[in-house]
Design an enzyme around this catalytic site. Structure first.
Site, short mmCIF file in Angstrom:
data_model
loop_
_atom_site.label_atom_id
_atom_site.label_comp_id
_atom_site.label_asym_id
_atom_site.label_seq_id
_atom_site.Cartn_x
_atom_site.Cartn_y
_atom_site.Cartn_z
N HIS A 18 0.84 -1.21 0.00
CA HIS A 18 0.00 0.00 0.00
C HIS A 18 0.87 1.26 0.00
O HIS A 18 2.03 1.20 -0.39
CB HIS A 18 -0.99 -0.04 1.16
CG HIS A 18 -1.79 -1.31 1.16
ND1 HIS A 18 -2.89 -1.51 0.36
CD2 HIS A 18 -1.61 -2.48 1.83
CE1 HIS A 18 -3.38 -2.74 0.54
NE2 HIS A 18 -2.60 -3.35 1.44
N HIS A 20 2.69 -7.10 4.26
CA HIS A 20 1.32 -6.63 4.47
C HIS A 20 0.89 -6.91 5.90
O HIS A 20 1.56 -7.64 6.63
CB HIS A 20 0.36 -7.32 3.50
CG HIS A 20 0.53 -6.87 2.08
ND1 HIS A 20 -0.27 -5.94 1.48
CD2 HIS A 20 1.46 -7.23 1.14
CE1 HIS A 20 0.13 -5.74 0.23
NE2 HIS A 20 1.19 -6.51 0.00
N GLU A 38 1.69 -11.72 5.53
CA GLU A 38 0.57 -11.05 6.22
C GLU A 38 0.88 -11.10 7.71
O GLU A 38 0.70 -12.11 8.37
CB GLU A 38 -0.76 -11.74 5.90
CG GLU A 38 -1.25 -11.54 4.49
CD GLU A 38 -1.92 -10.18 4.26
OE1 GLU A 38 -1.86 -9.31 5.16
OE2 GLU A 38 -2.50 -9.98 3.18
N GLU A 55 -2.08 0.25 7.78
CA GLU A 55 -1.24 -0.81 7.22
C GLU A 55 -0.02 -0.24 6.51
O GLU A 55 1.09 -0.76 6.66
CB GLU A 55 -2.05 -1.68 6.27
CG GLU A 55 -1.27 -2.85 5.69
CD GLU A 55 -2.11 -3.73 4.77
OE1 GLU A 55 -1.56 -4.72 4.26
OE2 GLU A 55 -3.30 -3.42 4.57
#
Length: 233
Positions: A9, A78, A145, A23
């Site tokens: 992101h 992430h 993640e 995030e």
């Protein structure tokens, strides 16, 4: 060896947001810790990052950077969302090389081990998915993640020491996969110890001569060299 880090992101895409966290900020910190750890401790590699700050990048821009550079590995970080808990990693769900599987294995284990130093972290497993950054990259690529931003996992994500440990674990996984050599650390030279004067004076006698002329000759040579000289009978 060329390492491409991808901070998930960024810019106008904050990623998942909850519990006062974003995030894009967490992925930035994790990657910065990873890169700093490699730079301080290892050699034989180059590393780049898809975004250095808070830029907005498309998925294609990220993979194009890695492919154009000819990266040897691609790591995309992430943070999860969806009220779950734990850590998981992904590789492409199509045809992948044995090297890709090996990279996932070593990264997954290294990161999970580091996380469990802080608590009982759930292992959600080594998974596969049709993510663009995994599908479009031409080198072994893994997406991590790192816990859930919208659950009790947030207490870990608010801990700077935890983020640092996770970042460094990413780096150690890369080190093991690529076999990077550790930097040789130079040993600091000990400083000479200064002697404390005991208040006494010490004289050095150069010679003793039966003929005064010989004594005067030596004295003259010493004076030319800057030494204070006197002759005593």
């Amino acid at each position: 060896m060329k390492i491409m880090w991808d901070k998930g992101h960024g810019g106008n895409d904050p990623g998942a947001v909850a519990n006062g966290l974003q995030e894009k900020q967490l992925t930035h910190k994790i990657v910065e810790y990873a890169m700093a750890y490699l730079e301080a401790n290892y050699t034989g590699f180059e590393q780049r990052v898809t975004r250095t700050g808070d830029q907005t990048l498309t998925l294609s821009q990220r993979t194009d950077m890695a492919n154009a550079w000819g990266a040897d590995v691609f790591i995309s970080t992430h943070v999860n969302a969806g009220k779950g808990t734990g850590f998981e990693s992904y590789i492409y769900n199509g045809g992948v090389s044995s090297q890709t599987v090996a990279l996932q294995n070593v990264l997954h284990n290294e990161i999970l081990t580091a996380m469990r130093q802080f608590g009982n972290i759930t292992d959600r497993g080594k998974k596969r998915a049709n993510y663009a950054v995994l599908r479009e990259t031409k080198m072994p690529a893994v997406l991590t993640e790192n816990l859930f931003i919208d659950s009790n996992d947030a207490k870990y994500l608010k801990n700077e020491a935890f983020l640092k440990a996770v970042g460094e674990a990413h780096a150690r996984g890369i080190v093991k996969f690529l076999g990077l050599p550790r930097k040789e650390k130079t040993q600091p030279q000990p400083k000479p110890q200064q002697k404390v004067s005991d208040g006494k004076l010490y004289r050095v006698q150069v010679g003793a001569f039966a003929d005064r002329k010989n004594a005067e000759q030596i004295a003259e040579e010493l004076k030319k060299k800057g030494y204070p000289v006197y002759i005593a009978e």
